[in-house]
Design a protein around this motif. Structure first.
Motif, mmCIF file in Angstrom:
data_model
loop_
_atom_site.group_PDB
_atom_site.id
_atom_site.type_symbol
_atom_site.label_atom_id
_atom_site.label_comp_id
_atom_site.label_asym_id
_atom_site.label_seq_id
_atom_site.Cartn_x
_atom_site.Cartn_y
_atom_site.Cartn_z
ATOM 1 N N ALA A 134 0.810 -1.218 0.000
ATOM 2 C CA ALA A 134 0.000 0.000 0.000
ATOM 3 C C ALA A 134 0.842 1.267 0.000
ATOM 4 O O ALA A 134 0.314 2.364 0.159
ATOM 5 C CB ALA A 134 -0.938 -0.002 1.207
ATOM 6 N N ARG A 135 2.134 1.128 -0.191
ATOM 7 C CA ARG A 135 3.022 2.286 -0.186
ATOM 8 C C ARG A 135 2.583 3.326 -1.217
ATOM 9 O O ARG A 135 2.339 3.017 -2.380
ATOM 10 C CB ARG A 135 4.444 1.816 -0.501
ATOM 11 N N GLY A 136 2.463 4.571 -0.758
ATOM 12 C CA GLY A 136 2.096 5.658 -1.654
ATOM 13 C C GLY A 136 0.627 5.722 -2.014
ATOM 14 O O GLY A 136 0.222 6.565 -2.821
ATOM 15 N N VAL A 137 -0.179 4.849 -1.411
ATOM 16 C CA VAL A 137 -1.615 4.841 -1.681
ATOM 17 C C VAL A 137 -2.340 5.308 -0.425
ATOM 18 O O VAL A 137 -2.215 4.680 0.623
ATOM 19 C CB VAL A 137 -2.103 3.439 -2.076
ATOM 20 N N PRO A 138 -3.088 6.399 -0.480
ATOM 21 C CA PRO A 138 -3.788 6.880 0.709
ATOM 22 C C PRO A 138 -4.741 5.816 1.251
ATOM 23 O O PRO A 138 -5.463 5.170 0.480
ATOM 24 C CB PRO A 138 -4.563 8.102 0.204
ATOM 25 N N PRO A 139 -4.743 5.563 2.569
ATOM 26 C CA PRO A 139 -5.682 4.602 3.156
ATOM 27 C C PRO A 139 -7.117 4.957 2.782
ATOM 28 O O PRO A 139 -7.503 6.124 2.764
ATOM 29 C CB PRO A 139 -5.439 4.745 4.666
ATOM 30 N N GLY A 140 -7.866 3.941 2.463
ATOM 31 C CA GLY A 140 -9.249 4.169 2.063
ATOM 32 C C GLY A 140 -9.432 4.422 0.584
ATOM 33 O O GLY A 140 -10.561 4.652 0.137
ATOM 34 N N SER A 141 -8.352 4.371 -0.188
ATOM 35 C CA SER A 141 -8.473 4.567 -1.632
ATOM 36 C C SER A 141 -9.394 3.503 -2.229
ATOM 37 O O SER A 141 -9.426 2.356 -1.774
ATOM 38 C CB SER A 141 -7.102 4.498 -2.296
#
Length: 278
Positions: A134-141
């Protein structure tokens, strides 16, 4: 270092008017994989025994698998620390049955299914913001399929780490998960809309060399590199070894004896460089 595996005979087990391939192949494979930031090969499953080893295997359009093809996948992929990313329902159709158990037996996780067909767009919601994938991906995307389709599969396995939830607006269940095996890593996603960023993270963790950290189109071999810019701006291109970089169109030396170089590009601009050994 990345191989995308398909079985052309899978189309024989899908209705002519099925909307599945709008998402599975057009949205996921054709528009996403070229933007991982690393090149990939596409292989037919029957050619696996003749192929070299890869670090990341993406089992894409393999809804139908014979017993011999399943054994070939297991013998070739389940070893040497490989990472295998399974998309939607690999092997759900066998010569004897159509079952979610066929998928679970192959991916190494218990997989369940919902009988309900939905005409609504399916959504994948990323929930594990601190996981390397999930690196670089905002949580909840969240990402949505172009079309609705079924059956809807989900992970029901206490040994798997759930990274995302998926389904329609009324019912979401574990849809994106990873499980570490003794000699390989199994990553499963039942909603085929993983973005390039997430697959890039999976590839990086598998040891794949990443040329570009943005969603540029990348094609490369051991001496030629092509990048098509997805946005305006400056980007750093990383090379797998030190090389002299030459603009293939102008023959201008960009840099000597480097393993990375910076370039400013406009959206849609394509750069082509040769990578010569020092």
């Amino acid at each position: 270092e990345i191989a995308v595996i398909v079985n052309p005979l899978s189309t024989c087990h899908v209705r002519d008017d099925s909307l599945l391939y709008e998402t599975l192949n057009n949205q996921q494979m054709h528009l996403c994989y070229p933007r991982i930031g690393a090149p990939h090969d596409r292989l037919m499953v029957d050619d696996l025994d003749k192929a070299r080893d890869y670090k990341l295997y993406i089992v894409q359009d393999a809804l139908y698998l014979t017993a011999a093809q399943r054994r070939l996948i297991q013998s070739k992929l389940f070893r040497r620390g490989h990472t295998v990313l399974w998309i939607y329902a690999p092997g759900i159709v066998s010569d004897k049955s159509v079952s979610a158990d066929n998928v679970g037996d192959l991916v190494g996780m218990r997989i369940r299914h919902r009988e309900t067909y939905t005409a609504l767009h399916l959504h994948l919601h990323l929930s594990a913001g601190d996981h390397p994938y999930a690196r670089g991906v905002p949580p909840g995307s969240e990402w949505a399929t172009w079309e609705g389709f079924g059956p809807l599969l989900y992970v029901d396995d206490p040994g798997a780490t759930v990274l995302g939830w998926g389904g329609d607006v009324h019912n979401r269940r574990p849809a994106f998960a990873v499980r570490r095996m003794p000699n390989w890593t199994s990553v499963y996603c039942s909603i085929p809309v993983l973005p390039p960023t997430v697959i890039r993270n999976i590839a990086r963790e598998a040891g794949v060399h990443i040329y570009s950290e943005v969603d540029d189109f990348v094609a490369a071999n051991n001496w030629l590199l092509t990048v098509c810019a997805c946005t305006d701006g400056r980007r750093t291109i990383r090379l797998p070894r030190k090389a002299t970089v030459i603009d293939a169109m102008t023959n201008r030396v960009v840099a000597r004896c480097v393993n990375r170089f910076d370039v400013t590009m406009k959206f849609g601009e394509t750069g082509i460089w040769t990578m010569g050994d020092e």
